[in-house]
Design a protein around this motif. Structure first.
Motif, PDB file in Angstrom:
ATOM      1  N   THR A 193       0.849  -1.180   0.000  1.00 18.15           N
ATOM      2  CA  THR A 193       0.000   0.000   0.000  1.00 18.15           C
ATOM      3  C   THR A 193       0.891   1.239   0.000  1.00 18.15           C
ATOM      4  O   THR A 193       2.080   1.160   0.318  1.00 18.15           O
ATOM      5  CB  THR A 193      -0.901   0.048   1.250  1.00 18.15           C
ATOM      6  OG1 THR A 193      -0.064   0.190   2.403  1.00 18.15           O
ATOM      7  CG2 THR A 193      -1.770  -1.200   1.365  1.00 18.15           C
ATOM      8  N   GLU A 194       0.344   2.386  -0.316  1.00 14.49           N
ATOM      9  CA  GLU A 194       1.141   3.609  -0.352  1.00 14.49           C
ATOM     10  C   GLU A 194       1.760   3.915   1.008  1.00 14.49           C
ATOM     11  O   GLU A 194       2.932   4.296   1.095  1.00 14.49           O
ATOM     12  CB  GLU A 194       0.272   4.788  -0.801  1.00 14.49           C
ATOM     13  CG  GLU A 194       1.051   6.060  -1.018  1.00 14.49           C
ATOM     14  CD  GLU A 194       0.199   7.188  -1.583  1.00 14.49           C
ATOM     15  OE1 GLU A 194       0.579   8.357  -1.366  1.00 14.49           O
ATOM     16  OE2 GLU A 194      -0.817   6.907  -2.221  1.00 14.49           O
ATOM     17  N   GLU A 195       0.992   3.719   2.079  1.00 13.54           N
ATOM     18  CA  GLU A 195       1.500   3.998   3.417  1.00 13.54           C
ATOM     19  C   GLU A 195       2.645   3.055   3.788  1.00 13.54           C
ATOM     20  O   GLU A 195       3.671   3.471   4.313  1.00 13.54           O
ATOM     21  CB  GLU A 195       0.385   3.887   4.466  1.00 13.54           C
ATOM     22  CG  GLU A 195      -0.735   4.889   4.305  1.00 13.54           C
ATOM     23  CD  GLU A 195      -1.750   4.496   3.222  1.00 13.54           C
ATOM     24  OE1 GLU A 195      -1.889   3.291   2.908  1.00 13.54           O
ATOM     25  OE2 GLU A 195      -2.387   5.404   2.677  1.00 13.54           O
ATOM     26  N   THR A 196       2.459   1.770   3.513  1.00  9.01           N
ATOM     27  CA  THR A 196       3.504   0.792   3.812  1.00  9.01           C
ATOM     28  C   THR A 196       4.731   1.036   2.945  1.00  9.01           C
ATOM     29  O   THR A 196       5.866   0.908   3.413  1.00  9.01           O
ATOM     30  CB  THR A 196       2.975  -0.642   3.598  1.00  9.01           C
ATOM     31  OG1 THR A 196       1.819  -0.831   4.413  1.00  9.01           O
ATOM     32  CG2 THR A 196       4.014  -1.678   3.966  1.00  9.01           C
TER      33      THR A 196
END
Length: 82
Positions: A47-50
């Motif tokens: 994901t973008e956050e990860t």
């Protein structure tokens, strides 16, 4: 979980990880040397956050002489490191 004595009993002295490279984090606390294969973007399947967190952790994980080494053969590494 991963069981270090079982690896040692099998004579494993080096582990290989990659595709996605994020999976190399499974080995970081085992104390067994490992090679990370960088043949796809290091953010593959994240994901973008990860991906943002992993991008910051990547140099720390592979900046451990004698424990971790990164092998790359892709244009992605040069493009993403710039």
């Amino acid at each position: 979980g991963l069981h270090v004595p079982a690896f040692r009993a099998l004579g494993v002295g080096l582990l290989l990880c990659g595709h996605p490279l994020f999976w190399c984090r499974l080995y970081e606390d085992l104390g067994i040397p490992f090679l990370g294969i960088y043949d796809q973007p290091h953010t593959l399947f994240l994901t973008e956050e990860t991906a943002d967190v992993w991008t910051g952790q990547l140099p720390q994980l592979f900046g451990q002489p004698g424990l971790a080494m990164l092998i790359a053969w892709t244009p992605f590494a040069a493009l993403q490191a710039a």
